[in-house]
Structures are given as structure tokens and as C-alpha cells.
Design an enzyme around this catalytic site. Structure first.
Site, mmCIF file in Angstrom:
data_model
loop_
_atom_site.group_PDB
_atom_site.id
_atom_site.type_symbol
_atom_site.label_atom_id
_atom_site.label_comp_id
_atom_site.label_asym_id
_atom_site.label_seq_id
_atom_site.Cartn_x
_atom_site.Cartn_y
_atom_site.Cartn_z
ATOM 1 C CB SER A 113 76.030 -4.120 -15.592
ATOM 2 O OG SER A 113 75.921 -5.042 -14.536
ATOM 3 C CG HIS A 114 79.819 -5.461 -13.533
ATOM 4 N ND1 HIS A 114 78.918 -5.894 -14.476
ATOM 5 C CD2 HIS A 114 81.006 -6.020 -13.874
ATOM 6 C CE1 HIS A 114 79.531 -6.689 -15.337
ATOM 7 N NE2 HIS A 114 80.804 -6.774 -15.003
ATOM 8 C CG ASP A 278 75.647 -4.373 -10.191
ATOM 9 O OD1 ASP A 278 74.512 -4.248 -9.679
ATOM 10 O OD2 ASP A 278 75.817 -4.733 -11.372
ATOM 11 C CG ASP A 280 72.482 -2.880 -13.365
ATOM 12 O OD1 ASP A 280 73.387 -3.416 -12.704
ATOM 13 O OD2 ASP A 280 71.874 -3.473 -14.283
ATOM 14 C CG ASP A 282 72.029 -6.520 -12.354
ATOM 15 O OD1 ASP A 282 73.104 -6.056 -11.913
ATOM 16 O OD2 ASP A 282 71.877 -6.875 -13.543
ATOM 17 N NE ARG A 283 76.832 -8.110 -12.842
ATOM 18 C CZ ARG A 283 77.564 -8.881 -13.640
ATOM 19 N NH1 ARG A 283 78.533 -9.620 -13.134
ATOM 20 N NH2 ARG A 283 77.347 -8.916 -14.935
ATOM 21 C CE LYS A 378 73.265 -9.911 -13.250
ATOM 22 N NZ LYS A 378 72.990 -10.307 -14.642
#
Length: 556
Positions: A113-114, A278, A280, A282-283, A378
């Protein structure tokens, strides 16, 4: 022929809310990754035989090598076909879209992720199910149980597979299909938004914007979607080339780590609109000219304007949801619209059953996650297109309306939830547990007089947040410690499971100012508005003394 190779359990493979995350070097050593993937396939059992999966990730270091390991194991465990994003690229929301559009059994997403990427940084993997949603706790618990007992790795001796070009390669009964990572996701977005409306905004000479892909996976999507489909100038894309180490940056779209974009948006001649996504994709972070939109306000504003500005919601929202630590701004909108508002634990998977049951169409988390039921993750670019849709609808046939003016109008109508999150990252595990144990003991005792004396506040309720899913009845206990004050303010403590080392203590702070009072009450500096809540939370928790941290790592 399938080769069964002996192995033995490896400690530390407990799967959390966002899959398994460790340092990349840990995954790259020996059979660490293979053990977890085999344990996943063991947990899935006979359902995997003959199934079709999708595989991809955020472009970070080790993804290409990991994809080859996963393909050999998928073939050895009876999967019939694996779709792989070209170059092993596939944003998390795009993976969900592929699963849903193509009716797949599920998919593996390689992402932390982030979190930063590179040989000395983080790596992660998770499994999404047939609705495109992250694996539920009952499955992640089974995976963990399998990691404690795994004894062999079932692999097919496949050669190195070329993932650089779209097309199919068959190995007996097993097929690897390399797909365009953008195609299914773009088709899904076109079913949600009026691309013509957004295109008209981006074509205006008085409108300008910047999108920061942070050298992460969104770089593979922003040019095809924002530039080629919607007509944005190519120069509006910042850091648009995905790199294995994210350009040695931290791909977390907030005011601290997206500093390059923040400097542009708060500088002279700032663009009208700015956004970032971010690692991937999703944010998201949303900015106006010299104006930051908190994630909690962002989801509330989108909900308030969804039916008017986004075709997918033209019939009106059926329900909304937020994570427990997210501010209660969304609650105010739901009350005015007369729709249900659900409060769930942190973790996008908790929204899935609500969406599948038709109870929730739009949801958000304070951790820069926003999305809807078009997929089951998300979705960073979805949030960007939602804001562009609102701006375009407001400016149709007239002058531009700024991001700031939209948010301030929202506050005048619904009130303002002053909100901030303090992150204390990589705290010693023992110290973090000591903070939480102190808070739990105080809640148990319920004696607040001495601690609150002189603060001007009194405690209305202090509890441990536990959630019972209204659809399937599943119970999620110990989801954070809440402290609700009599005036509607609150602070919340929670340990995060998204890091790869140490512990992260998250402290959430909120103060509500109702509409109808003096205008200046809605225009305070956030940290100034919250300073007494901050002081009270630190006093109650004794966090600084117990952790040795004088200040948080990140404030958002």
C-alpha cells in the site's frame, strides 16, 4: 508434472487487515513467500481447482520475481488460468474491477500500500475474493492456521514467463494471460462518471490541476485516463513513471509525504485542483488552491453532492458508511438525506457485506480512503473523478467554483468537524501495549474526575469499540478505544496493523462546531481548535512518558 517440495512452517505469517506485510528482504529470502501462498491455497481447498485468478501489484521491488513464484504455485495447486497485469502491474482498485467484471474466483495483490518500497523497505500480499473484496477474517484466520502446519510446496516447473506483452501462454492445462491493467478499470469508471462533463471542465482555459502519482502504480493509469480519455495536459501529471522504489519516496498521499504537490498547491499561482494517490492507487488526497480537504470532509462532501453530480448515484444514495475513527461529518449528511449511516472497524473489508446487501453505496476512511460499491476496494482515482465531477457540475454554464468554496459552503450547512490524526510510527511494541493497557484500565475504572479536572471537559462515554456486522452477524472485538466527551468532542486510540516493523499508535481527535453560530467558529486553524482535546488525550494516555515520544511522526 507437479513437484511437491518439502517445507516447514515459518513464524510471523499472521495475516492482518490488509494481508501480510513484512520487509521486502524477508519475503525475498528462501521460501517465505511460497509458504504463505501455499498456505493460502491450502485454505481455499478444492475451490481453487479449475479456477481463474488475477495477479498483479503496485510495481514495487520484488513484484516481478514474486509473480513467477505465485504462478508456479497456482499451476501446481490446480488453478486453470491466471490473468496477470502487464509487467505485473495492477492497481488494487483495478484488481477488484477485473474480478467483478470477469467473474473471477479471486485474485492476489502484491502491495504494501502506502509504505515505502525497495530492497530495504516493505512488501506485502493479500487475497481478494469473488466479489472483488479483501479476504474476510474467517479466511485470513484459516490462512494463518495453515501457515503453522504447511509441510510441502506444490509447484509446476514452469519456465520464466514473459509478462511484458498482452497475450496468452499455455502450459498444458494451465494458461497465463497477460492483460492490459487499465482496460477493465477504465470501463468501470465510465459506468460511474460522466466523462463528457469532466472533459468540459479540463478543457476550460481558466481551470488547472496537478495530479501526483508519487512514482507509484497510479502512474500507469493517470496518463491513459486523465490525459488520453479526459484531455488533461500531460504536464499536469507529476511523478508519473512507476518505479520499484517509488523514487525513494514514501507513497503516502498526505501533507507530509506528498510535499512536492503540497508546495505547488500552496505556492504562488497555485492550480485550481490538486490530488495524489498512494502506492497501490487506493488512497487519495484532495487539495484546492492553498486549501487541504480532510479525508473525513471529502467523503461527506461527495455524499452531499453525489446524486446531483455523479450519474451512478442519480437515483439517490441508499446508505453510507465510515470507519469508526473517521470524523462524524458523514453522519450529518446522512441524517439530512434520511439514509442509513454505518460505523465499522478500520479495514475496507468491513464495508463489503454492507455493499453486497445493498445497504451502503458510498464510504470512506480517515486514512485517505474513499470509494463506492462500483468495486469492493477504496479507489484513489475514483475520488479524484468524483471531485472533478462536482467541480464540473458546479461550473456548468458559469464561472468556476473553487474547492475551498464548496467545502466552506458544506460547513455552513452541516457544521464543521475539526479533525486530526497523530501517528506515532515504529514505537517499541512493549511501550505501545503499555499505552493501550493504561487506557483500557482507566476505562474499566471509570474514574475521570482527577484526570479531567481543570480541562473544562467531562466524559460522556469511554468504551472499546466492538462491531457486529448487521448482515452476517460476525463480531469484530477490540477495534479501538473511544473517549466521548459531553460536548460531542472525542479522541480515539488505536494500534495500526499496516506497518512492517514496530507498532504504530494512532490518535484521532475531533471537535464539532454546529452551523448557525458566528462565521469565525467555522474558520479556526485545525490544530488551534483541537489543542485542548490534544492536551487531554496525551494526559489521559501518558503517551509521551510511556513511549518517549515528544511529538508524533506524522500529523494529518
Amino acid at each position: 508434472a507437479v513437484v511437491a517440495r518439502p517445507t516447514r512452517p515459518i513464524e510471523g505469517q499472521k495475516t492482518g487487515t490488509s494481508g501480510l506485510r513484512k520487509k521486502a528482504a524477508v519475503f525475498a529470502e528462501g521460501d517465505y513467500l511460497a509458504n504463505w501462498v501455499q498456505s493460502l491455497f491450502n485454505a481455499l481447498g478444492g475451490e481453487l481447482r479449475g479456477a481463474t485468478l488475477v495477479l498483479g501489484g503496485d510495481g514495487r521491488w520484488f513484484n516481478r520475481e514474486a509473480a513467477q513464484i505465485i504462478l508456479r504455485l497456482a499451476a501446481g495447486n490446480g488453478a486453470a488460468r491466471v490473468l496477470v497485469g502487464r509487467d505485473a502491474f495492477l492497481a488494487t482498485p483495478a484488481a477488484s474491477a477485473v474480478i467483478r467484471r470477469r467473474g473471477l474466483y479471486g485474485g492476489l495483490i502484491m502491495s504494501a500500500s502506502h509504505n515505502p518500497g525497495g530492497p530495504t523497505e516493505d512488501w506485502g500480499i493479500k487475497f481478494n475474493c469473488d466479489a472483488g473484496e479483501p479476504a474476510p477474517e474467517r479466511l485470513t484466520d484459516r490462512i494463518f492456521e495453515e501457515t503453522l502446519a504447511v509441510s510441502e510446496l506444490r509447484e509446476a516447473p514452469l519456465p520464466e514467463i514473459d509478462l511484458s506483452a498482452v497475450g496468452e501462454t499455455a502450459f498444458g492445462d494451465f494458461v497465463v494471460e497477460v492483460i492490459d491493467p487499465v482496460e477493465d478499470y477504465l470501463a468501470t469508471l465510465k459506468e460511474v462518471f460522466d466523462f463528457g462533463l469532466i472533459r468540459s471542465l479540463l478543457a476550460r482555459p481558466d481551470f488547472s490541476f496537478r495530479f501526483d502519482a508519487m512514482h507509484a502504480i497510479t502512474g500507469a493509469y493517470c496518463t491513459p485516463i486523465l490525459v488520453d480519455e479526459l484531455g488533461a495536459p500531460a504536464a499536469s501529471i507529476m511523478n508519473g513513471t512507476p518505479l520499484e522504489d517509488f523514487g525513494r519516496g514514501h507513497p503516502d498521499p498526505n501533507l507530509t509525504y506528498a510535499k512536492e504537490l503540497v508546495d505547488v498547491m500552496f505556492g504562488e499561482g497555485a492550480p485550481c485542483f490538486g490530488a495524489a494517490a498512494d502506492g497501490d492507487a487506493d488512497r487519495n488526497m484532495i487539495l484546492g488552491s492553498r486549501f487541504f480537504v480532510t479525508p473525513s470532509d471529502s467523503v461527506a462532501v461527495i455524499a452531499a453532492h453525489a446524486a446531483e453530480c455523479i450519474p451512478y448515484f442519480s437515483g439517490g444514495l441508499r446508505g453510507v458508511a465510515r470507519s469508526m475513527p473517521t470524523s462524524m461529518a458523514l453522519d450529518k449528511v446522512a441524517a439530512k438525506l434520511g439514509i442509513e449511516m454505518y460505523e465499522v472497524p478500520t479495514g475496507w473489508k468491513f464495508f463489503g457485506s454492507l455493499m453486497d446487501a445493498g445497504r451502503c453505496q458510498l464510504c470512506g476512511e480517515e486514512s485517505f480512503g474513499t470509494g463506492s460499491d462500483h468495486i469492493r476496494e477504496k479507489d484513489g482515482l475514483w475520488a479524484v473523478l468524483a471531485w472533478l465531477s462536482i467541480l464540473a457540475a458546479k461550473a456548468r454554464g458559469g464561472p468556476l467554483v473553487s474547492v475551498e468554496s464548496i467545502v466552506r459552503a458544506h460547513w455552513r450547512e452541516f457544521g464543521r468537524n475539526y479533525y486530526s490524526r497523530f501517528d506515532y510510527e515504529e514505537v517499541d511494541e512493549g511501550a505501545a501495549q503499555a499505552v493501550m493497557a493504561r487506557l483500557a484500565a482507566l476505562q474499566e475504572e471509570g474514574q475521570w474526575g482527577e484526570l479531567l479536572r481543570g480541562s473544562g471537559h467531562s466524559m460522556a462515554k469511554a468504551d472499546v469499540f466492538c462491531y457486529t456486522d448487521p448482515v452476517n452477524g460476525e463480531v469484530s472485538a477490540n477495534q479501538g478505544l473511544r473517549f466521548l466527551l459531553q460536548d460531542g468532542s472525542r479522541f480515539v486510540f488505536r494500534l495500526s496493523g499496516t506497518g512492517s516493523s514496530g507498532a504504530t499508535i494512532r490518535l484521532y481527535l475531533e471537535r464539532y462546531v454546529a452551523p448557525g453560530g458566528p462565521e469565525e467558529g467555522l474558520a479556526l486553524d485545525t490544530q488551534e481548535a483541537l489543542k485542548d482535546i490534544v492536551a487531554l488525550a496525551l494526559k489521559v494516555s501518558d503517551l509521551q512518558a510511556l513511549t518517549g515520544r515528544e511529538a508524533p511522526t506524522v500529523i494529518t
